[in-house]
Design a protein around this motif. Structure first.
Motif, PDB file in Angstrom:
ATOM      1  N   SER A 561      51.610   8.826  48.263  1.00 14.48           N
ATOM      2  CA  SER A 561      52.635   9.799  47.866  1.00 14.48           C
ATOM      3  C   SER A 561      52.307  10.425  46.519  1.00 14.48           C
ATOM      4  O   SER A 561      51.453   9.953  45.766  1.00 14.48           O
ATOM      5  N   ARG A 562      53.021  11.503  46.205  1.00 17.34           N
ATOM      6  CA  ARG A 562      52.869  12.140  44.899  1.00 17.34           C
ATOM      7  C   ARG A 562      53.237  11.162  43.784  1.00 17.34           C
ATOM      8  O   ARG A 562      52.577  11.110  42.743  1.00 17.34           O
ATOM      9  N   ALA A 563      54.283  10.378  44.023  1.00 22.13           N
ATOM     10  CA  ALA A 563      54.732   9.430  43.001  1.00 22.13           C
ATOM     11  C   ALA A 563      53.659   8.381  42.729  1.00 22.13           C
ATOM     12  O   ALA A 563      53.411   8.012  41.569  1.00 22.13           O
ATOM     13  N   ALA A 564      53.015   7.884  43.784  1.00 25.76           N
ATOM     14  CA  ALA A 564      51.952   6.894  43.602  1.00 25.76           C
ATOM     15  C   ALA A 564      50.788   7.489  42.825  1.00 25.76           C
ATOM     16  O   ALA A 564      50.193   6.831  41.958  1.00 25.76           O
ATOM     17  N   ALA A 565      50.449   8.742  43.125  1.00 24.79           N
ATOM     18  CA  ALA A 565      49.367   9.396  42.391  1.00 24.79           C
ATOM     19  C   ALA A 565      49.706   9.524  40.910  1.00 24.79           C
ATOM     20  O   ALA A 565      48.849   9.319  40.046  1.00 24.79           O
ATOM     21  N   ARG A 566      50.950   9.840  40.595  1.00 27.81           N
ATOM     22  CA  ARG A 566      51.371   9.960  39.190  1.00 27.81           C
ATOM     23  C   ARG A 566      51.312   8.606  38.490  1.00 27.81           C
ATOM     24  O   ARG A 566      50.939   8.512  37.318  1.00 27.81           O
ATOM     25  N   LEU A 567      51.673   7.539  39.209  1.00 36.64           N
ATOM     26  CA  LEU A 567      51.574   6.199  38.624  1.00 36.64           C
ATOM     27  C   LEU A 567      50.133   5.848  38.310  1.00 36.64           C
ATOM     28  O   LEU A 567      49.824   5.311  37.245  1.00 36.64           O
ATOM     29  N   ARG A 568      49.238   6.139  39.251  1.00 32.99           N
ATOM     30  CA  ARG A 568      47.827   5.799  39.034  1.00 32.99           C
ATOM     31  C   ARG A 568      47.236   6.633  37.911  1.00 32.99           C
ATOM     32  O   ARG A 568      46.437   6.149  37.115  1.00 32.99           O
ATOM     33  N   GLU A 569      47.621   7.894  37.852  1.00 34.32           N
ATOM     34  CA  GLU A 569      47.090   8.758  36.806  1.00 34.32           C
ATOM     35  C   GLU A 569      47.571   8.316  35.432  1.00 34.32           C
ATOM     36  O   GLU A 569      46.850   8.387  34.445  1.00 34.32           O
ATOM     37  N   GLY A 570      48.826   7.844  35.354  1.00 35.37           N
ATOM     38  CA  GLY A 570      49.401   7.548  34.057  1.00 35.37           C
ATOM     39  C   GLY A 570      49.082   6.182  33.509  1.00 35.37           C
ATOM     40  O   GLY A 570      49.179   5.954  32.307  1.00 35.37           O
ATOM     41  N   ALA A 571      48.691   5.249  34.387  1.00 29.93           N
ATOM     42  CA  ALA A 571      48.449   3.877  33.922  1.00 29.93           C
ATOM     43  C   ALA A 571      47.130   3.782  33.186  1.00 29.93           C
ATOM     44  O   ALA A 571      46.119   4.290  33.629  1.00 29.93           O
ATOM     45  N   VAL A 572      47.142   3.137  32.025  1.00 27.32           N
ATOM     46  CA  VAL A 572      45.918   2.872  31.275  1.00 27.32           C
ATOM     47  C   VAL A 572      45.444   1.483  31.643  1.00 27.32           C
ATOM     48  O   VAL A 572      46.130   0.501  31.417  1.00 27.32           O
ATOM     49  N   VAL A 573      44.248   1.395  32.245  1.00 26.98           N
ATOM     50  CA  VAL A 573      43.754   0.090  32.671  1.00 26.98           C
ATOM     51  C   VAL A 573      42.495  -0.306  31.922  1.00 26.98           C
ATOM     52  O   VAL A 573      42.082  -1.445  31.942  1.00 26.98           O
TER      53      VAL A 573
END
Length: 577
Positions: A561-573
Motif C-alpha cells: 500500500s501507499r502507507a507501507a511505502a511511506r513507512l519504509r521510506e521514512g524509517a532510518v535503519v
C-alpha cells in the motif's frame, strides 16, 4: 549495457558457447550471508504465505533451474519460491532465494515470459546487486538484530537511546516505554523484511539484470522475446504507477521495454536442455549446509522443503518425505484412539504417494508408503464403532466432531456432524467457520433434514456476515440462487465499508480475481492511510505501543500500500543497533 565486464555485443557472440558450457554446482561460499538470507526467506514465506498450487511451484522450479544453470554462478544455491500475494511482483535475496507472487503467475504469463522474469531476478543475485546497495546491505544486519530484539521482548530492556530516531513512524521509538517492548521487535523485523523485498534497484542495476536475465533465458532454450512480451502484458494489465506493485520495485519501464526489444533481435535461442543434474547438485549444496550450519528448527525445515523443491527425486528426497511422515504419524498414534485424526494423516500419505508415483514410479518408497497406509486404514476402521457410539450419545466436544468429519467424511452420520459443527461455530461467534460447516452439511446431505437446516442457517448468516471471503464463497454457490443472491448483495455492501485490514487482505489472498477484488483493494488503501494517520497521531502524543501496533498492521496486511511505502521510506535503519 551497464556492466563494463561484458559488453553486450560480446554476449551475443558468446551466447552459443556459454549455453554449451558445463554448469557448475552451487555452493555456499558465504555462510553468514546465506544464513541471514535464509532467515529473511523464512520470514517472507511466513509473512506473505506459501503458494499452495503444487503445479505452479513445480513450474517455477523447472523453468528457474533451467535458466539459473546458464548463469554459471556457484556462490549460492538458487532456490525458487511462490508466495501468496495478489500484487504481481518478483524479488530476490542475496542468498539466491528467488520469489514470484501468485498474482504474477495468475496474469497468464507464458513459460518464455516467466523465464525472462526469473532470469532478471537471477541476474540481480549473480551481479550481487543486493550487497552493492548500501541500504540493503545494512538491512541484512538490521534483520538479524531485530530477531534478537524479538527474542528479548518483555525482558525489561529500557533506557536505550532514541538518538537518530526519525519520528513519527520509526519502529525503533518507544524503548523507554516497557509496553512498547511487546511489539517493537516484531515491528522492526517486519519493516526490515518489507524494505528488503519491496525496494527498487537503481537504473543501472535494473538494466544489468535485464541484460543478463534475457541472455540466460535464451541460452536455456526460451525465446528472447519473452521478456519483451512480459512487459507488454504488464503494460496492458497493470496501472503504470510507481506506487503500484511491480512498477514500484522494478522502475524505468519504458527504457527497459526498449532494451528488451533490442536484445530480442540480437540474441539467439539455444536448444533446450535438462537441468536435472544441476538441480541434484544444488540439492546437495542445501543439504550439506543444513548438516554443518547451526540453524534453528524452522530454518532447517525450510532447507528441507527447498531441497525437495530443488530436486524432488532420489534417495535424499524420499528420506525427507518419509521422516516428515513418520513424525506426523507418531504425533497421531500417541493420542488416544478417539483423539486420532487419521483423515488428515492419510491425506498427507496419499499426497506424497501420488507425487512419488508421478515423479519416480520405480522408487522403493512406494512400497513403504503403501504398507503404512494400510496400517493406518486399519486403525481408522477399528475406531469407527466407538466413534459412532459417541455421536449417537449426543454429548460431544467440538474437536471430536472435527476429527469425526476428517476421519469419516462419507459416513452416514456426516451431515448430522457437520450441522452440529456449524451450529457450534455460530454460537461461538465464528460465522466464517459456521459457513464452512453448514456448506459441508448441505453438500453431504442436500435432501436430508440436516441439509435443509444447514441451508436455513446459511441464509441467515448471508445477511449478517462481515467476512468477505466467506461471503464470496456463498456468492459462488450454484445450487441455491436465492442464497447466492443474498451473499452477493451483502458482499457488495461490505466490500466498500469493512474496517479490518485482515478481512480485506484475506479476501484478496483467497480470491485475487474475486467479484469485489477492486473495491476491496481500494478500501484497503483507505484503511491503511487512516492507520498511517493514527501512527503520526500516537507518536505525536508519545503512545508508542499504539503507534507500533498500527505500523505492524499496515506492514503485515497491506505491504504494497501507499502507507507501507511511506513507512519504509521514512524509517532510518542504517544506524540501528
Amino acid at each position: 549495457m551497464a556492466s563494463s565486464k561484458r559488453p553486450f555485443a560480446l554476449l551475443v557472440v558468446l551466447s552459443g558457447f556459454l549455453a554449451a558450457a558445463t554448469s557448475s554446482a552451487q555452493t555456499v561460499q558465504d555462510p553468514d550471508l546465506f544464513g541471514k538470507s535464509l532467515e529473511v526467506a523464512r520470514q517472507a514465506l511466513e509473512h506473505f504465505g506459501v503458494g499452495q498450487d503444487e503445479a505452479e511451484v513445480e513450474r517455477v522450479a523447472e523453468i528457474g533451474y533451467r535458466v539459473a544453470q546458464e548463469s554459471n554462478f556457484d556462490r549460492v544455491p538458487f532456490t525458487f519460491h511462490v508466495v501468496e500475494m495478489s500484487a504481481p511482483n518478483a524479488f530476490a535475496l542475496p542468498g539466491g532465494q528467488i520469489f514470484v507472487t501468485t498474482g504474477m503467475l495468475r496474469m497468464g504469463v507464458t513459460d518464455d515470459m516467466l523465464a525472462g522474469l526469473l532470469g532478471h531476478e537471477i541476474g540481480h543475485v549473480v551481479e550481487q546487486h543486493g550487497m552493492k546497495m548500501e541500504r540493503r546491505a545494512t538491512l541484512l544486519q538490521v534483520l538479524s538484530q531485530a530477531l534478537v530484539i524479538g527474542a528479548l521482548v518483555g525482558a525489561g530492556n529500557s533506557g536505550r537511546s532514541n538518538e537518530g530516531i526519525q519520528a513519527p513512524y520509526d519502529p525503533r521509538t518507544g524503548y523507554d516505554d516497557p509496553r512498547a517492548e511487546m511489539v517493537q521487535g516484531v515491528a522492526a523485523s517486519t519493516l526490515a523484511l518489507s524494505e528488503l523485498l519491496l525496494r527498487s534497484y537503481s537504473r543501472d542495476f535494473e538494466r544489468e539484470a535485464d541484460d543478463e536475465g534475457q541472455r540466460y533465458a535464451a541460452a536455456a532454450g526460451f525465446t528472447p522475446e519473452g521478456m519483451r512480451d512480459l512487459m507488454a502484458l504488464m503494460r496492458e494489465r497493470l496501472p503504470q504507477s510507481k506506487d503500484f506493485g511491480y512498477w514500484q520495485t522494478h522502475p524505468f519501464f519504458e527504457e527497459r521495454v526498449r532494451g528488451a526489444e533490442v536484445r530480442a533481435g540480437l540474441l539467439i535461442r539455444q536448444p533446450a536442455k535438462t537441468a536435472d543434474a544441476y538441480r541434484a547438485r544444488t540439492q546437495q549444496a542445501l543439504l550439506q549446509y543444513a548438516k554443518v550450519a547451526k540453524v534453528k528448527p524452522e530454518a532447517s525445515t525450510l532447507l528441507e522443503t527447498q531441497a525437495l523443491t530443488t530436486w524432488p527425486k532420489g534417495t535424499d528426497a524420499d528420506q525427507i518425505r518419509l521422516t516428515r511422515l513418520h513424525a506426523a504419524r507418531k504425533e497421531v498414534l500417541d493420542a488416544a484412539p478417539l483423539e486420532r485424526d487419521y483423515g488428515e494423516l492419510l491425506t498427507r500419505y496419499r499426497t506424497e504417494q501420488a507425487r512419488v508415483e508421478r515423479l519416480d514410479p520405480a522408487s522403493s518408497l512406494l512400497t513403504t508408503l503403501g504398507s503404512e497406509i494400510g496400517e493406518l486404514e486399519t486403525g481408522r476402521a477399528e475406531a469407527y464403532p466407538k466413534a459412532i457410539e459417541v455421536v449417537a450419545g449426543g454429548v460431544w466436544e467440538t474437536p471430536f466432531l472435527e476429527r469425526f468429519l476428517s476421519n469419516y467424511p462419507q459416513a452416514a452420520e456426516a451431515p448430522k456432524v457437520a450441522l452440529a459443527l456449524g451450529d457450534a461455530k455460530s454460537r461461538l461467534g465464528k460465522p466464517a467457520e459456521a459457513v464452512r460447516h453448514y456448506l459441508a452439511a448441505l453438500e453431504l446431505g442436500p435432501t436430508t433434514p440436516e441439509g435443509q437446516r444447514a441451508l436455513s442457517g446459511l441464509k441467515v448468516l448471508a445477511g449478517l456476515l462481515e467476512d468477505l471471503a466467506a461471503l464470496e464463497e456463498l456468492a459462488r454457490q450454484q445450487d441455491d440462487p436465492g442464497l447466492a443472491g443474498l451473499a452477493r448483495k451483502r458482499l457488495a455492501a461490505v466490500a466498500g465499508s469493512f474496517k479490518d485490514l485482515t478481512n480485506g487482505s484475506e479476501y484478496l489472498k483467497q480470491y485475487p480475481a474475486g467479484s469485489q477484488a477492486e473495491p476491496v483493494a481500494a478500501r484497503l488503501e483507505v484503511i491503511a492511510d487512516q492507520l498511517y494517520t493514527e501512527v503520526v497521531l500516537y507518536q505525536g502524543i508519545g503512545d508508542s505501543v499504539k503507534a507500533l501496533d498500527r505500523i505492524q498492521q499496515i506492514l503485515t496486511h497491506a505491504p504494497t500500500s501507499r502507507a507501507a511505502a511511506r513507512l519504509r521510506e521514512g524509517a532510518v535503519v542504517s544506524g540501528a543497533s
